[in-house]
Design a protein around this motif. Sequence first.
Motif, PDB file in Angstrom:
ATOM      1  N   UNK A 212      -5.982  -6.263 -14.330  1.00 25.80           N
ATOM      2  CA  UNK A 212      -6.531  -7.511 -14.852  1.00 25.80           C
ATOM      3  C   UNK A 212      -7.563  -8.007 -13.851  1.00 25.80           C
ATOM      4  N   UNK A 213      -8.836  -8.013 -14.254  1.00 27.44           N
ATOM      5  CA  UNK A 213      -9.916  -8.462 -13.374  1.00 27.44           C
ATOM      6  C   UNK A 213     -10.212  -9.936 -13.620  1.00 27.44           C
ATOM      7  N   UNK A 214     -10.135 -10.725 -12.562  1.00 25.66           N
ATOM      8  CA  UNK A 214     -10.417 -12.150 -12.614  1.00 25.66           C
ATOM      9  C   UNK A 214     -11.906 -12.369 -12.379  1.00 25.66           C
ATOM     10  N   UNK A 215     -12.548 -13.105 -13.287  1.00 26.73           N
ATOM     11  CA  UNK A 215     -14.011 -13.249 -13.297  1.00 26.73           C
ATOM     12  C   UNK A 215     -14.699 -11.881 -13.349  1.00 26.73           C
ATOM     13  N   UNK A 216     -13.989 -10.869 -13.766  1.00 25.86           N
ATOM     14  CA  UNK A 216     -14.555  -9.529 -13.838  1.00 25.86           C
ATOM     15  C   UNK A 216     -14.788  -8.892 -12.479  1.00 25.86           C
ATOM     16  N   UNK A 217     -14.234  -9.493 -11.388  1.00 26.86           N
ATOM     17  CA  UNK A 217     -14.558  -9.028 -10.032  1.00 26.86           C
ATOM     18  C   UNK A 217     -13.355  -8.750  -9.145  1.00 26.86           C
ATOM     19  N   UNK A 218     -12.224  -9.379  -9.412  1.00 24.86           N
ATOM     20  CA  UNK A 218     -11.065  -9.246  -8.531  1.00 24.86           C
ATOM     21  C   UNK A 218      -9.894  -8.688  -9.331  1.00 24.86           C
ATOM     22  N   UNK A 219      -9.505  -7.457  -9.022  1.00 24.24           N
ATOM     23  CA  UNK A 219      -8.470  -6.810  -9.826  1.00 24.24           C
ATOM     24  C   UNK A 219      -7.067  -7.107  -9.306  1.00 24.24           C
ATOM     25  N   UNK A 220      -6.228  -7.621 -10.200  1.00 27.01           N
ATOM     26  CA  UNK A 220      -4.788  -7.679  -9.951  1.00 27.01           C
ATOM     27  C   UNK A 220      -4.209  -6.428 -10.597  1.00 27.01           C
ATOM     28  N   UNK A 221      -3.623  -5.579  -9.780  1.00 21.69           N
ATOM     29  CA  UNK A 221      -3.239  -4.254 -10.229  1.00 21.69           C
ATOM     30  C   UNK A 221      -2.084  -4.274 -11.230  1.00 21.69           C
ATOM     31  N   UNK A 222      -2.236  -3.473 -12.275  1.00 21.89           N
ATOM     32  CA  UNK A 222      -1.193  -3.243 -13.275  1.00 21.89           C
ATOM     33  C   UNK A 222      -0.869  -1.755 -13.210  1.00 21.89           C
ATOM     34  N   UNK A 223       0.311  -1.426 -12.720  1.00 26.03           N
ATOM     35  CA  UNK A 223       0.641  -0.011 -12.523  1.00 26.03           C
ATOM     36  C   UNK A 223       2.152   0.180 -12.508  1.00 26.03           C
ATOM     37  N   UNK A 224       2.600   1.323 -12.970  1.00 27.39           N
ATOM     38  CA  UNK A 224       4.012   1.673 -12.932  1.00 27.39           C
ATOM     39  C   UNK A 224       4.435   1.857 -11.478  1.00 27.39           C
ATOM     40  N   UNK A 225       5.041   0.816 -10.901  1.00 24.01           N
ATOM     41  CA  UNK A 225       5.396   0.834  -9.470  1.00 24.01           C
ATOM     42  C   UNK A 225       6.854   0.475  -9.227  1.00 24.01           C
ATOM     43  N   UNK A 226       7.665   0.497 -10.262  1.00 24.03           N
ATOM     44  CA  UNK A 226       9.069   0.086 -10.140  1.00 24.03           C
ATOM     45  C   UNK A 226       9.783   0.869  -9.033  1.00 24.03           C
ATOM     46  N   UNK A 227      10.467   0.126  -8.144  1.00 22.74           N
ATOM     47  CA  UNK A 227      11.250   0.756  -7.080  1.00 22.74           C
ATOM     48  C   UNK A 227      10.464   1.145  -5.844  1.00 22.74           C
ATOM     49  N   UNK A 228       9.149   0.933  -5.845  1.00 21.44           N
ATOM     50  CA  UNK A 228       8.336   1.300  -4.691  1.00 21.44           C
ATOM     51  C   UNK A 228       8.169   0.119  -3.735  1.00 21.44           C
ATOM     52  N   UNK A 229       7.718   0.424  -2.517  1.00 21.59           N
ATOM     53  CA  UNK A 229       7.420  -0.622  -1.541  1.00 21.59           C
ATOM     54  C   UNK A 229       6.151  -1.360  -1.975  1.00 21.59           C
ATOM     55  N   UNK A 230       6.057  -2.660  -1.708  1.00 18.28           N
ATOM     56  CA  UNK A 230       4.856  -3.408  -2.082  1.00 18.28           C
ATOM     57  C   UNK A 230       3.608  -2.842  -1.404  1.00 18.28           C
ATOM     58  N   UNK A 231       2.510  -2.895  -2.128  1.00 22.83           N
ATOM     59  CA  UNK A 231       1.229  -2.423  -1.603  1.00 22.83           C
ATOM     60  C   UNK A 231       0.108  -3.156  -2.319  1.00 22.83           C
ATOM     61  N   UNK A 232      -1.027  -3.296  -1.645  1.00 19.65           N
ATOM     62  CA  UNK A 232      -2.178  -3.945  -2.275  1.00 19.65           C
ATOM     63  C   UNK A 232      -2.745  -3.114  -3.419  1.00 19.65           C
TER      64      UNK A 232
END
Length: 324
Positions: A212-232
Amino acid sequence: MKKIYTLSLKTFSIFVLSSLFFVSSHSQSHDPAPTFAAIGRWDLTVDQGDRIVPSWLEVKLSGIKTLVGYFVAEGGSARPIAKVNFNDGKVSFSIPPQWERTDKDMVFEGTLKDDKLSGTINSSNGKTYTFTGVRAPLLHREKAPVWGTPIKLFNGKDLKGWHTQKADNQWFVQEGIMKSPRSGSNIMTDQKFTDFKLHIEFRYPKGSNSGVYLRGRYEVQVEDSYGQEPSSTLFSGVYGFLTPNQMAAHPAGEWQIYDITLVGRKVTVVANGKTVICDQLIPGITGGALDSNEGEPGPIFLQGDHGPVEYRNIVITQIGRAHV
């Protein structure tokens, strides 16, 4: 005898003071303080010949006089720069490739004049591009936001109010859900926004990826990450910049929820009811951004070129008219 001792002490004092003055003057005249005019964040525009793409650079001080930084290319995450060279208005650095299958470094060479950057980027793929750059705006807000009335960006019936980035459109609407069953074009709102609160729900199959890109410039990641350590670069991270404080992802196949607030550069991300990023500063554009014009409004932009994904219940609340 006492008189001779007193005169000798005065002479010694004058000699010491004169020596210190000479050393200080000599040091100042032959060892000038470094110039750090390149320090800051820069919004870059790169001419690749057949298209114009955005990029971003940060130069900052490490220690007493060493310049380091971060660089964002057209795609990928922010990459660290071990050393930025700056001399006589010339800025240069090199970084290893991120995605290209080559050992060749990318080489950046620019000139700083009238507080603007221009120059060339010799990419890891062997091509040379020209660029221009301006200082990124601070986007500081003096007043606390006063919010308006929430509006639905997706009507649940069709794609009215949205358009795809490419002519080939794989997006369609079924049973109140905006669906992208395969990798294809990205999609964005016709309308552009400045500061807002965004509610958005999404679902993806195992191993898939979107954003999801905010103002078309800043991406908030959408990804299958269940059970993983947090990452940018994983679920709910601001891609390459901000790491969530916990992994709040549900397993693939389940509906997930983001509630995102963006005011200036400051972002708060609530993922599945948990505040994972709280009022943090986004340094600059992320890879895949539509442009580098950070001072301008931009659309809500959904990534559809990284795998199957579904979205629903997309609601935005903008800054109230009385606040503007």
